[in-house]
Design a protein around this motif. Structure first.
Motif, PDB file in Angstrom:
ATOM      1  N   LYS A 225       0.824  -1.200   0.000  1.00  0.00           N
ATOM      2  CA  LYS A 225       0.000   0.000   0.000  1.00  0.00           C
ATOM      3  C   LYS A 225       0.862   1.256   0.000  1.00  0.00           C
ATOM      4  O   LYS A 225       1.711   1.435   0.868  1.00  0.00           O
ATOM      5  N   VAL A 226       0.647   2.126  -0.994  1.00  0.00           N
ATOM      6  CA  VAL A 226       1.404   3.368  -1.087  1.00  0.00           C
ATOM      7  C   VAL A 226       1.135   4.227   0.145  1.00  0.00           C
ATOM      8  O   VAL A 226      -0.002   4.472   0.526  1.00  0.00           O
ATOM      9  N   GLY A 227       2.192   4.651   0.808  1.00  0.00           N
ATOM     10  CA  GLY A 227       2.051   5.523   1.963  1.00  0.00           C
ATOM     11  C   GLY A 227       1.943   4.791   3.283  1.00  0.00           C
ATOM     12  O   GLY A 227       2.055   5.415   4.343  1.00  0.00           O
ATOM     13  N   ALA A 228       1.721   3.450   3.260  1.00  0.00           N
ATOM     14  CA  ALA A 228       1.559   2.707   4.516  1.00  0.00           C
ATOM     15  C   ALA A 228       2.828   2.744   5.347  1.00  0.00           C
ATOM     16  O   ALA A 228       2.802   2.989   6.557  1.00  0.00           O
ATOM     17  N   THR A 229       3.967   2.473   4.702  1.00  0.00           N
ATOM     18  CA  THR A 229       5.238   2.480   5.418  1.00  0.00           C
ATOM     19  C   THR A 229       5.560   3.867   5.938  1.00  0.00           C
ATOM     20  O   THR A 229       6.036   4.033   7.066  1.00  0.00           O
ATOM     21  N   GLN A 230       5.271   4.902   5.110  1.00  0.00           N
ATOM     22  CA  GLN A 230       5.556   6.272   5.529  1.00  0.00           C
ATOM     23  C   GLN A 230       4.735   6.653   6.759  1.00  0.00           C
ATOM     24  O   GLN A 230       5.238   7.288   7.684  1.00  0.00           O
ATOM     25  N   GLN A 231       3.457   6.256   6.781  1.00  0.00           N
ATOM     26  CA  GLN A 231       2.599   6.565   7.921  1.00  0.00           C
ATOM     27  C   GLN A 231       3.141   5.904   9.189  1.00  0.00           C
ATOM     28  O   GLN A 231       3.234   6.536  10.246  1.00  0.00           O
ATOM     29  N   ALA A 232       3.513   4.626   9.079  1.00  0.00           N
ATOM     30  CA  ALA A 232       4.026   3.909  10.240  1.00  0.00           C
ATOM     31  C   ALA A 232       5.348   4.517  10.710  1.00  0.00           C
ATOM     32  O   ALA A 232       5.604   4.631  11.911  1.00  0.00           O
ATOM     33  N   ARG A 233       6.183   4.922   9.768  1.00  0.00           N
ATOM     34  CA  ARG A 233       7.476   5.504  10.133  1.00  0.00           C
ATOM     35  C   ARG A 233       7.295   6.827  10.880  1.00  0.00           C
ATOM     36  O   ARG A 233       8.041   7.142  11.814  1.00  0.00           O
ATOM     37  N   ILE A 234       6.286   7.594  10.485  1.00  0.00           N
ATOM     38  CA  ILE A 234       6.006   8.865  11.176  1.00  0.00           C
ATOM     39  C   ILE A 234       5.606   8.601  12.625  1.00  0.00           C
ATOM     40  O   ILE A 234       6.095   9.253  13.549  1.00  0.00           O
ATOM     41  N   TYR A 235       4.723   7.632  12.832  1.00  0.00           N
ATOM     42  CA  TYR A 235       4.328   7.262  14.195  1.00  0.00           C
ATOM     43  C   TYR A 235       5.552   6.843  15.006  1.00  0.00           C
ATOM     44  O   TYR A 235       5.718   7.239  16.171  1.00  0.00           O
ATOM     45  N   ALA A 236       6.410   6.009  14.402  1.00  0.00           N
ATOM     46  CA  ALA A 236       7.598   5.518  15.109  1.00  0.00           C
ATOM     47  C   ALA A 236       8.540   6.667  15.464  1.00  0.00           C
ATOM     48  O   ALA A 236       9.128   6.690  16.554  1.00  0.00           O
ATOM     49  N   ASN A 237       8.693   7.626  14.549  1.00  0.00           N
ATOM     50  CA  ASN A 237       9.559   8.769  14.820  1.00  0.00           C
ATOM     51  C   ASN A 237       9.032   9.606  15.980  1.00  0.00           C
ATOM     52  O   ASN A 237       9.802  10.115  16.803  1.00  0.00           O
ATOM     53  N   ILE A 238       7.703   9.760  16.033  1.00  0.00           N
ATOM     54  CA  ILE A 238       7.103  10.526  17.136  1.00  0.00           C
ATOM     55  C   ILE A 238       7.407   9.862  18.472  1.00  0.00           C
ATOM     56  O   ILE A 238       7.708  10.525  19.472  1.00  0.00           O
ATOM     57  N   LEU A 239       7.342   8.526  18.513  1.00  0.00           N
ATOM     58  CA  LEU A 239       7.598   7.782  19.748  1.00  0.00           C
ATOM     59  C   LEU A 239       9.084   7.555  19.992  1.00  0.00           C
ATOM     60  O   LEU A 239       9.476   7.054  21.054  1.00  0.00           O
ATOM     61  N   ASN A 240       9.893   7.891  18.989  1.00  0.00           N
ATOM     62  CA  ASN A 240      11.344   7.693  19.070  1.00  0.00           C
ATOM     63  C   ASN A 240      11.692   6.226  19.285  1.00  0.00           C
ATOM     64  O   ASN A 240      12.499   5.868  20.152  1.00  0.00           O
ATOM     65  N   ILE A 241      11.060   5.365  18.489  1.00  0.00           N
ATOM     66  CA  ILE A 241      11.338   3.933  18.557  1.00  0.00           C
ATOM     67  C   ILE A 241      11.797   3.457  17.180  1.00  0.00           C
ATOM     68  O   ILE A 241      11.452   4.049  16.158  1.00  0.00           O
ATOM     69  N   PRO A 242      12.601   2.390  17.113  1.00  0.00           N
ATOM     70  CA  PRO A 242      13.087   1.905  15.816  1.00  0.00           C
ATOM     71  C   PRO A 242      11.967   1.331  14.961  1.00  0.00           C
ATOM     72  O   PRO A 242      11.041   0.702  15.476  1.00  0.00           O
ATOM     73  N   PHE A 243      12.081   1.556  13.658  1.00  0.00           N
ATOM     74  CA  PHE A 243      11.085   1.054  12.711  1.00  0.00           C
ATOM     75  C   PHE A 243      11.810   0.378  11.555  1.00  0.00           C
ATOM     76  O   PHE A 243      12.783   0.911  11.013  1.00  0.00           O
ATOM     77  N   TYR A 244      11.326  -0.806  11.178  1.00  0.00           N
ATOM     78  CA  TYR A 244      11.948  -1.568  10.104  1.00  0.00           C
ATOM     79  C   TYR A 244      10.876  -2.036   9.114  1.00  0.00           C
ATOM     80  O   TYR A 244       9.698  -2.152   9.457  1.00  0.00           O
TER      81      TYR A 244
END
Length: 378
Positions: A225-244
């Motif tokens: 899904k276009v944008g799915a990874t970007q959305q999840a990465r934004i959430y992870a950045n806000i929480l300051n947790i690693p995202f893969y």
């Protein structure tokens, strides 16, 4: 096939531009991220190239589409033959007999052994889309035999107390996922498209990180899904947790092995229709290497019809060992009978319920008391 390329510095604006030109149902093939040097070589700037398939005129040969339809129909038949009854291992048939009846049961006949407040409660539950057989099980736990009528009536002070007694007997609850801390826990969220897996994964992640001070990492297998990874990465950045991001089994296993010192790894999967056998098989293959040490959560919307919800659970249980149910969109239905029907008939424990769109506020741990509140009202 004709392709048009849109270029610019904002991916969302490019997608909107493509929709305005070709309509809402555009087919996005791919997008690239290019880095441009800024003036005087100070830093870089991201530029996007969006590749969109240009819709063809309605001159597509009908014969070709008919051939494709026949091929898909043949594949479906073959798959259904290889999965005889879609019955999960060590679990009773998930689709109850009274769901598949051609005619609704005679409510009066079914409830003839009840009287008074018990009968009123039964009818109230059925009005909330609780299945009659489920309602009967629940209410009977809060009843005693009325001597005058020789029928069952409530022996609790309130209707809510009667329902809570039934819930405690027939529904299992996981409690919060962080209640037991014994090393690394891996939780994978699966479910149909649009039920809110990603949003609710990050609601739980937020609770772990902000309130419990736990070490959490997130892995997404949704590269479709276009944008799915970007959305999840934004959430992870806000929480300051690693995202893969991991789209195949070997990479997922490697990534998990590098996170052994974490408390939780939450895995987000792509939403798939329960009829899309091939795609469900792909998800199973990706998660396969972790299946022995993983809690798989099936995410379901409360606004599903009973028949559809049971079918989703049945199909997903064929591919995955579902450990718990997470309900979403309780705020979008006035008849949340699924909260009783699914866990009682499938015997799968329940975990959380999403009460809105806000992250991280709108999620609760399911308990008998809040199930009753949703079914009967506060």
């Amino acid at each position: 096939m004709e392709i048009k390329i849109f270029e610019g510095y904002n991916l969302e604006e490019l997608i909107q531009e493509a929709k305005e030109e070709f309509g809402e149902d555009i087919k996005i093939l791919h997008y690239e991220v290019l880095k441009e040097r800024k003036w005087l070589f100070f830093g870089t700037k991201k530029r996007y190239k969006l590749f969109v398939e240009i819709p063809e005129e309605e001159e597509t040969p009908v014969q070709f589409e008919e051939i494709l339809d026949k091929i898909e129909e043949m594949i479906d038949k073959k798959i259904q033959q290889s999965i005889p009854k879609l019955t999960p291992v060590n679990r009773s048939d998930l689709t109850p007999d009274h769901i598949t009846e051609t005619a609704p049961p005679d409510i009066a006949e079914l409830f003839k052994e009840f009287t008074g407040e018990a009968l009123e409660l039964l009818n109230q539950l059925v009005s909330k889309d609780v299945l009659p057989e489920v309602a009967k099980k629940i209410v009977k736990e809060g009843c005693g035999l009325d001597i005058d009528t020789n029928r069952w009536d409530l022996n609790t002070l309130t209707s809510k107390e009667a329902v809570i007694k039934g819930i405690k007997k027939y529904i299992r609850f996981t409690g919060a996922f962080d209640e037991e801390k014994n090393g690394l826990k891996i939780i994978a969220f699966v479910g149909p498209t649009g039920v809110g897996k990603t949003t609710n994964l990050f609601k739980i992640a937020s609770h772990f990180v902000i309130n419990k001070k736990l070490k959490v990492a997130v892995i997404s297998t949704d590269t479709f899904k276009v944008g799915a990874t970007q959305q999840a990465r934004i959430y992870a950045n806000i929480l300051n947790i690693p995202f893969y991001s991991a789209s195949e089994s070997k990479k997922l296993k490697t990534t998990v092995s590098e996170l052994e010192n974490y408390d939780f790894i939450l895995i987000d999967t792509v939403g798939r229709s329960h009829y899309d056998y091939w795609r469900l098989g792909e998800i199973k293959e990706i998660l396969g290497s972790l299946s022995d040490n993983m809690h798989i959560v099936l995410t379901l919307s409360c606004n599903y019809k009973n028949e559809d919800a049971f079918e989703v659970v049945n199909r997903y249980s064929t591919f995955f060992d579902i450990k718990s149910l997470l309900f979403t969109k309780i705020d979008e239905t006035s008849k949340p009978g699924l909260l009783l029907n699914l866990p009682i008939e499938t015997k799968i424990p329940v975990s959380y319920i999403s009460t809105g769109q806000r992250v991280p506020e709108d999620i609760k741990i399911l308990k008998p008391e809040n199930i009753v509140s949703y079914i009967l009202g506060d």
